[in-house]
Design an enzyme around this catalytic site. Structure first.
Site, PDB file in Angstrom:
ATOM      1  N   GLU A   1     -10.755  -2.112  -0.866  1.00 57.71           N
ATOM      2  CA  GLU A   1     -11.611  -0.904  -0.830  1.00 57.71           C
ATOM      3  C   GLU A   1     -11.435  -0.111   0.456  1.00 57.71           C
ATOM      4  OE1 GLU A   1     -12.685   0.501  -3.203  1.00 57.71           O
ATOM      5  OE2 GLU A   1     -12.483  -1.227  -4.506  1.00 57.71           O
TER       6      GLU A   1
HETATM    7  C1  LIG Z   1      -7.247  -9.513  -3.923  1.00 55.74           C
HETATM    8  C2  LIG Z   1      -7.014  -8.046  -3.914  1.00 55.74           C
HETATM    9  C3  LIG Z   1      -7.668  -7.238  -4.833  1.00 55.74           C
HETATM   10  C4  LIG Z   1      -7.432  -5.863  -4.861  1.00 55.74           C
HETATM   11  N1  LIG Z   1      -8.012  -5.102  -5.831  1.00 55.74           N
HETATM   12  C5  LIG Z   1      -7.602  -3.806  -5.980  1.00 55.74           C
HETATM   13  C6  LIG Z   1      -8.016  -3.040  -7.106  1.00 55.74           C
HETATM   14  O1  LIG Z   1      -8.784  -3.495  -7.953  1.00 55.74           O
HETATM   15  N2  LIG Z   1      -7.545  -1.771  -7.227  1.00 55.74           N
HETATM   16  C7  LIG Z   1      -6.686  -1.220  -6.317  1.00 55.74           C
HETATM   17  O2  LIG Z   1      -6.293  -0.075  -6.501  1.00 55.74           O
HETATM   18  N3  LIG Z   1      -6.287  -1.928  -5.234  1.00 55.74           N
HETATM   19  C8  LIG Z   1      -6.715  -3.200  -5.050  1.00 55.74           C
HETATM   20  N4  LIG Z   1      -6.284  -3.928  -3.968  1.00 55.74           N
HETATM   21  C9  LIG Z   1      -5.447  -3.296  -2.977  1.00 55.74           C
HETATM   22  C10 LIG Z   1      -6.161  -3.040  -1.670  1.00 55.74           C
HETATM   23  O3  LIG Z   1      -7.117  -2.034  -1.811  1.00 55.74           O
HETATM   24  C11 LIG Z   1      -5.103  -2.733  -0.609  1.00 55.74           C
HETATM   25  O4  LIG Z   1      -4.427  -3.954  -0.348  1.00 55.74           O
HETATM   26  C12 LIG Z   1      -5.679  -2.148   0.667  1.00 55.74           C
HETATM   27  O5  LIG Z   1      -6.192  -0.864   0.431  1.00 55.74           O
HETATM   28  C13 LIG Z   1      -4.665  -2.068   1.791  1.00 55.74           C
HETATM   29  O6  LIG Z   1      -3.449  -1.514   1.359  1.00 55.74           O
HETATM   30  P1  LIG Z   1      -2.083  -2.303   1.681  1.00 55.74           P
HETATM   31  O7  LIG Z   1      -2.242  -3.697   1.212  1.00 55.74           O
HETATM   32  O8  LIG Z   1      -0.964  -1.521   1.145  1.00 55.74           O
HETATM   33  O9  LIG Z   1      -2.021  -2.344   3.239  1.00 55.74           O
HETATM   34  P2  LIG Z   1      -1.374  -1.204   4.173  1.00 55.74           P
HETATM   35  O10 LIG Z   1      -1.886   0.130   3.763  1.00 55.74           O
HETATM   36  O11 LIG Z   1       0.083  -1.398   4.240  1.00 55.74           O
HETATM   37  O12 LIG Z   1      -2.019  -1.556   5.568  1.00 55.74           O
HETATM   38  C14 LIG Z   1      -1.498  -2.573   6.446  1.00 55.74           C
HETATM   39  C15 LIG Z   1      -2.250  -2.475   7.773  1.00 55.74           C
HETATM   40  O13 LIG Z   1      -1.983  -1.183   8.382  1.00 55.74           O
HETATM   41  C16 LIG Z   1      -3.211  -0.516   8.639  1.00 55.74           C
HETATM   42  N5  LIG Z   1      -3.028   0.916   8.368  1.00 55.74           N
HETATM   43  C17 LIG Z   1      -2.437   1.490   7.305  1.00 55.74           C
HETATM   44  N6  LIG Z   1      -2.481   2.843   7.413  1.00 55.74           N
HETATM   45  C18 LIG Z   1      -3.110   3.123   8.567  1.00 55.74           C
HETATM   46  C19 LIG Z   1      -3.492   4.322   9.243  1.00 55.74           C
HETATM   47  N7  LIG Z   1      -3.222   5.527   8.721  1.00 55.74           N
HETATM   48  N8  LIG Z   1      -4.130   4.223  10.419  1.00 55.74           N
HETATM   49  C20 LIG Z   1      -4.455   3.033  10.937  1.00 55.74           C
HETATM   50  N9  LIG Z   1      -4.121   1.853  10.355  1.00 55.74           N
HETATM   51  C21 LIG Z   1      -3.469   1.905   9.181  1.00 55.74           C
HETATM   52  C22 LIG Z   1      -4.237  -1.130   7.700  1.00 55.74           C
HETATM   53  O14 LIG Z   1      -5.548  -1.003   8.188  1.00 55.74           O
HETATM   54  C23 LIG Z   1      -3.767  -2.582   7.637  1.00 55.74           C
HETATM   55  O15 LIG Z   1      -4.278  -3.296   8.709  1.00 55.74           O
HETATM   56  C24 LIG Z   1      -6.544  -5.297  -3.915  1.00 55.74           C
HETATM   57  C25 LIG Z   1      -5.907  -6.117  -2.978  1.00 55.74           C
HETATM   58  C26 LIG Z   1      -6.101  -7.470  -2.994  1.00 55.74           C
HETATM   59  C27 LIG Z   1      -5.341  -8.323  -2.013  1.00 55.74           C
END
Ligand SMILES: Cc1cc2nc3c(=O)[nH]c(=O)nc-3n(C[C@H](O)[C@H](O)[C@H](O)COP(=O)(O)OP(=O)(O)OC[C@H]3O[C@@H](n4cnc5c(N)ncnc54)[C@H](O)[C@@H]3O)c2cc1C
Length: 593
Positions: free
Chosen positions: A439
């Site tokens: 989220e």
């Molecule tokens: C168990 C689980 C359930 C989930 N359920 C859903 C779901 O139902 N629907 C759905 O759509 N998604 C879902 N997700 C996805 C989840 O919302 C994302 O994993 C999350 O938003 C982070 O995206 P990412 O994993 O690509 O991390 P990234 O975006 O790659 O982030 C990696 C790190 O970089 C940081 N970062 C990235 N961009 C920036 C920025 N601009 N400035 C500062 N820091 C930054 C982040 O804070 C994080 O620490 C789920 C994930 C998991 C693991």
């Protein structure tokens, strides 16, 4: 160890800390009778203890299975879900026009805490359905509402939120899933999503997916995103289920925790494209998605509160049973329960105080969102909306950060047994970890707080809140109650730090935004530590006023502990923000040198 909902603490937080009673008295809740809240929570607590809590470990151990394109949940889960929705729990805050009970979001927030505490992996499913309901209710056409809203509110069908793709996580605007217009006014969606919670399961006959996709002629980035409703099974004119739609789970993840909550890769378009219906307008998907996400962010904050309370209850019971060492100064033989040791008391108090503060912040967010939706006076609605918007990232990030911290302490209190799965303390720790990530990661919440929420109207919402909190501090000081210790002074210092740091950040947002972003996360913590302290103090004042005997002392001591050990961190967090920015921005010399 099972879970018992702490009803009296929840009611105090809801009615006083979060201001539900005052809002009801001011007429913002129409004819809602606040007296029924206690009965609703009692019943929710019973259901959680009897039905959901016993399935928590079973879910962790059995997980879910994907076979022949279908996800099967853990033993007992479909039956528990059926009982849960038949008892009306999914419909608590749903619109009465579509069969819901129309109760305040604040009451549902307290219920969400209860489901999450009893069984966080179970509670996550309806949490997302509720977000889908909000988006459909706010942005869907009458026809879509007629077909889908009632079934989602009753819980007969569940909802998913589908944003994430491999290249589009925090950066939602990078998503590539495509939507083509079809001659009949519907759309054909192709692409794939990852990490989709309850993307498939066997608890209901149908699943209603809410999917973000991009039209061929859409502008780049977030301005070109549209929201589509895609049913797993098509719905016939008579309401019966028709053909299987072209959206399927193609994989499930193996995870650190939340084993019982399916996290699916979803494939759309293997057979010509999933049939989808536009929610809201083309290219306005982010607006709709924010409706869903804000709701879900509060829900995830409540997951943090729930898991923290569960971990606390378990650690408290363990600390009263486990005997090691002697209380200092005690004569005679035999060992004492570890709760006699000051360091264990400290950990338990920290767990309890952080949980209580996060609870109040989440409930206050829900009350603000309720008032924004229900008040008759437009000015009241606007101010409440600004308050709700300000509190949402704090509710999400502070509560989920403390969820992990409290679960960590829970393991620590168990000693070696905490590392052994059989006690369940480890499961809470594993399950809690995701809440700070999904989220919108907590880093993204902090950025939202600084740039959008503090940044709006020169910080008006923040300074209005600081003013209000100063009023609580004055009351603590005026009480002249020695039991408060230095609560008033510590909270005053914390408010000063919050005020100065907010002004510093506002100035940097304009002159040097990277410096402001470097301090976003410590600022959010500073905010939570100050706000939480003031809210616990206001609850203690209310408990004193209602003269609840021993209960009064309990709340005053808790508020004092929070102010004297947590809110005191505010001035040093101020320094972290204002003095730390330079070295954060100079990090490349260390990280890449
Ligand atoms: C168990 C689980 C359930 C989930 N359920 C859903 C779901 O139902 N629907 C759905 O759509 N998604 C879902 N997700 C996805 C989840 O919302 C994302 O994993 C999350 O938003 C982070 O995206 P990412 O994993 O690509 O991390 P990234 O975006 O790659 O982030 C990696 C790190 O970089 C940081 N970062 C990235 N961009 C920036 C920025 N601009 N400035 C500062 N820091 C930054 C982040 O804070 C994080 O620490 C789920 C994930 C998991 C693991």
């Amino acid at each position: 160890m099972t879970y018992r909902a702490p009803i009296s603490d929840m009611l105090l937080a809801l009615n006083h800390g979060a201001g539900l009673q005052a809002a009801v008295r001011a007429g913002h809740y129409g004819d809602f009778d606040a007296d029924i809240t206690a009965a609703v929570l009692e019943e929710a607590g019973k259901f959680a203890t009897d039905v959901l809590a016993p399935l928590n470990r079973i879910g962790d151990q059995n997980g879910i299975k994907l076979r022949d394109g279908k996800v099967t949940t853990s033993p007992g889960w479909p039956d528990a879900y059926r009982r849960w929705s038949e008892a009306g729990w999914n419909a608590v805050s749903g619109s009465e026009a579509f069969g819901g009970q129309g109760l305040p979001l604040a009451v549902n927030a307290a219920c969400t805490e209860i489901w999450s505490a009893a069984n966080i992996a179970f509670g996550l499913c309806p949490l997302l359905t509720l977000s889908a309901i909000e988006a459909l209710d706010a942005h869907g056409s009458d026809e879509l509402k007629r077909v889908y809203l009632g079934k989602l509110i009753s819980g007969e069908w569940t909802g998913t939120m589908q944003l994430t793709e491999p290249q589009a996580g925090s950066d939602v605007g990078a998503l590539r899933t495509r939507a083509e217009r079809a001659p009949d006014g519907s759309y054909r969606i192709t692409g794939s999503k990852i990490f989709i919670t309850y993307g498939d399961h066997d608890m209901t006959d149908n699943i209603v997916h809410f999917v973000l996709a991009r039209l061929p002629d859409a502008p780049a980035g977030t301005k070109g995103i549209s929201l589509f409703l895609i049913p797993k099974f098509m719905v016939n004119a008579d309401g019966s289920l028709g053909a299987r739609n072209d959206i399927h789970p193609s994989g499930v993840e193996h995870k650190l925790g939340m084993h019982a909550s399916p996290t699916c890769t979803m494939a759309m378009g293997d057979h010509g494209g999933a049939i989808g219906y536009l929610v809201g307008e083309e290219n306005q998907g982010m607006r709709c998605m924010f409706t869903m996400m804000n709701q879900a962010r509060l829900g995830v904050g409540l997951e943090g509160v729930g898991i923290a309370d569960r971990a606390y209850q378990q650690a408290l019971a363990f600390a009263q049973e486990r005997k090691q060492g002697r209380a200092i100064g005690k004569q005679g033989d035999g060992s004492d329960p570890i709760i006699v040791h000051p360091d264990v008391k400290r950990m338990l108090m920290q767990m309890r105080a952080l949980t209580a503060a996060a609870r109040s912040i989440c409930y206050a967010t829900a009350v603000a969102l309720d008032v924004a939706a229900r008040a008759t006076d437009a000015k009241v609605r606007t101010e409440a909306a600004a308050r709700g918007a300000l509190l949402t990232p704090i509710a999400k990030a502070f509560s989920t950060d403390i969820g992990s911290e409290v679960a960590y302490l829970g393991v620590q209190i168990h000693g070696g047994m905490g590392f052994i799965e059989e006690t369940g303390a480890a499961q809470h720790y594993r399950d809690a970890r995701i809440t700070a990530i999904y989220e919108g990661t907590n880093g993204i919440q902090a950025i939202d707080l600084v740039t959008r929420k503090l940044g709006a109207q020169g910080g008006a919402a923040v300074f209005a809140l600081i003013d209000e909190l100063s009023g609580i501090v004055k009351q603590v000081e005026a009480s002249n109650d020695p039991a408060f210790g230095s609560t008033g002074a510590k909270l005053r210092e914390a408010l000063g730090a919050l005020d100065r740091t907010s002004r510093w950040l506002l100035e940097r947002l304009a002159s040097s935004p990277n410096e402001a972003l470097a301090g976003a996360t410590p600022y959010l913590r500073l905010f939570g530590a100050t706000l939480g302290g003031c809210m616990l103090a206001s609850e203690a004042l209310a408990a004193r006023q209602e003269a609840h005997g021993g209960d009064t002392q309990r709340h005053v001591t808790l508020a004092r502990f929070f102010a004297e050990t947590m809110s005191v961190q505010a001035p040093s967090l101020e320094k972290t923000v204002t003095d730390g920015a330079d070295s954060v921005l100079g990090a490349d010399a260390v990280l890449l040198g």
